[in-house]
Design a protein around this motif. Structure first.
Motif, mmCIF file in Angstrom:
data_model
loop_
_atom_site.group_PDB
_atom_site.id
_atom_site.type_symbol
_atom_site.label_atom_id
_atom_site.label_comp_id
_atom_site.label_asym_id
_atom_site.label_seq_id
_atom_site.Cartn_x
_atom_site.Cartn_y
_atom_site.Cartn_z
ATOM 1 N N ALA A 1 -9.829 -24.272 -2.354
ATOM 2 C CA ALA A 1 -8.825 -25.313 -2.532
ATOM 3 C C ALA A 1 -9.138 -25.988 -3.869
ATOM 4 N N LYS B 1 -0.308 -31.485 -0.041
ATOM 5 C CA LYS B 1 -0.201 -30.386 0.916
ATOM 6 C C LYS B 1 -1.302 -29.338 0.719
ATOM 7 N N MET C 1 -4.759 -29.186 1.288
ATOM 8 C CA MET C 1 -5.676 -28.850 2.374
ATOM 9 C C MET C 1 -4.938 -28.319 3.597
ATOM 10 N N ALA C 2 -3.736 -28.836 3.851
ATOM 11 C CA ALA C 2 -2.951 -28.330 4.980
ATOM 12 C C ALA C 2 -2.590 -26.869 4.756
ATOM 13 N N THR C 3 -2.261 -26.514 3.513
ATOM 14 C CA THR C 3 -1.924 -25.127 3.193
ATOM 15 C C THR C 3 -3.126 -24.222 3.369
ATOM 16 N N VAL C 4 -4.281 -24.659 2.862
ATOM 17 C CA VAL C 4 -5.499 -23.862 2.988
ATOM 18 C C VAL C 4 -5.857 -23.667 4.457
ATOM 19 N N ARG C 5 -5.759 -24.734 5.242
ATOM 20 C CA ARG C 5 -6.076 -24.624 6.677
ATOM 21 C C ARG C 5 -5.080 -23.721 7.395
ATOM 22 N N GLU C 6 -3.819 -23.758 6.971
ATOM 23 C CA GLU C 6 -2.808 -22.891 7.581
ATOM 24 C C GLU C 6 -3.125 -21.417 7.315
ATOM 25 N N ALA D 1 -6.148 -20.175 6.638
ATOM 26 C CA ALA D 1 -7.356 -19.865 7.394
ATOM 27 C C ALA D 1 -7.055 -19.692 8.875
ATOM 28 N N SER D 2 -6.205 -20.563 9.414
ATOM 29 C CA SER D 2 -5.838 -20.482 10.827
ATOM 30 C C SER D 2 -5.077 -19.201 11.120
ATOM 31 N N THR E 1 -6.353 -16.474 13.837
ATOM 32 C CA THR E 1 -5.621 -16.262 15.086
ATOM 33 C C THR E 1 -4.825 -14.962 15.132
#
Length: 207
Positions: free
Chosen positions: A49, A133, A135-140, A142-143, A147
């Motif tokens: 990020a 946006k 960190m939210a993008t990076v977490r999305e 990664a998630s 999954t």
């Protein structure tokens, strides 16, 4: 860190960067046994990020990330020639393979910074998003990997990509096919097919 550079210029040793665990590192190919290249040998993806200034050692570090997401206010560059230095820690090997020889040479020689949009255009980053946006993008991302993707498949895909930076095409074809054959006998492959047929989310175990 200009304080650290000032200490080096004055003849004082700088702090040593922490390495990967010695036992794990010793088991990797020589190309990965350095303070900065070892993330290439990890089984899990490394997602960067990038926010604000990513220069010097920060820039070098980001070259060893698998996926790089930048905020709109990111600025990136080597800067070394503007400080009486040159290039470090394998950047001369990694950067041309990421953005091409001509662009890598220009950045290395001029030391200039590029903004987020130019970094995206040259392939230095994968995506540019608004700062709020990032960190939210990076977490999305990664998630989604965690999954939806097989841990075994992810590890093998990453291994094949980086391993074949050092080989010829025939070796790449052979190794990819051997990897695929191995994967067809895995529990993750069986689960991936069953999940698709049953129209449900997969429950991968990495086996």
């Amino acid at each position: 860190d200009m304080g650290a550079l000032s200490n080096i210029a004055a003849g004082h040793a700088g702090a040593r960067t922490a390495d990967a665990p010695d036992e794990w590192l010793a088991a990797q190919r020589a190309d990965y046994r350095t303070s900065y290249s070892w993330p290439l040998a990890l089984n899990t993806p490394v997602i960067g990020a990038i926010n604000g200034a990513c220069v010097g050692l920060g820039f070098t570090t980001c070259l060893y990330q698998d996926i790089r997401i930048a905020s709109e206010n990111a600025r990136m560059g080597l800067i070394f020639t503007q400080r009486g230095l040159a290039i470090e820690h394998g950047s001369s090997w990694m950067l041309p393979r990421i953005i091409g020889l001509a662009r890598a040479t220009e950045l290395a020689i001029t030391g200039r910074l590029v903004d987020a949009n130019e970094a995206l255009e040259m392939g230095l980053v994968n995506r540019v998003v608004p700062q709020d946006k990032l960190m939210a993008t990076v977490r999305e991302i990664a998630s989604g990997i965690a999954t939806k993707c097989s841990p075994l498949g992810v590890a093998q895909a990453k291994k094949m990509i980086y391993q074949h930076l050092f080989t010829d095409l025939a070796t790449g074809v052979r190794d990819d096919d051997a990897s695929m054959e191995m994967m067809t006998h895995s529990e993750d492959f069986k689960e991936g097919v069953e999940a698709f047929v049953e129209k449900r989310a997969p429950r991968f175990t990495g086996k």
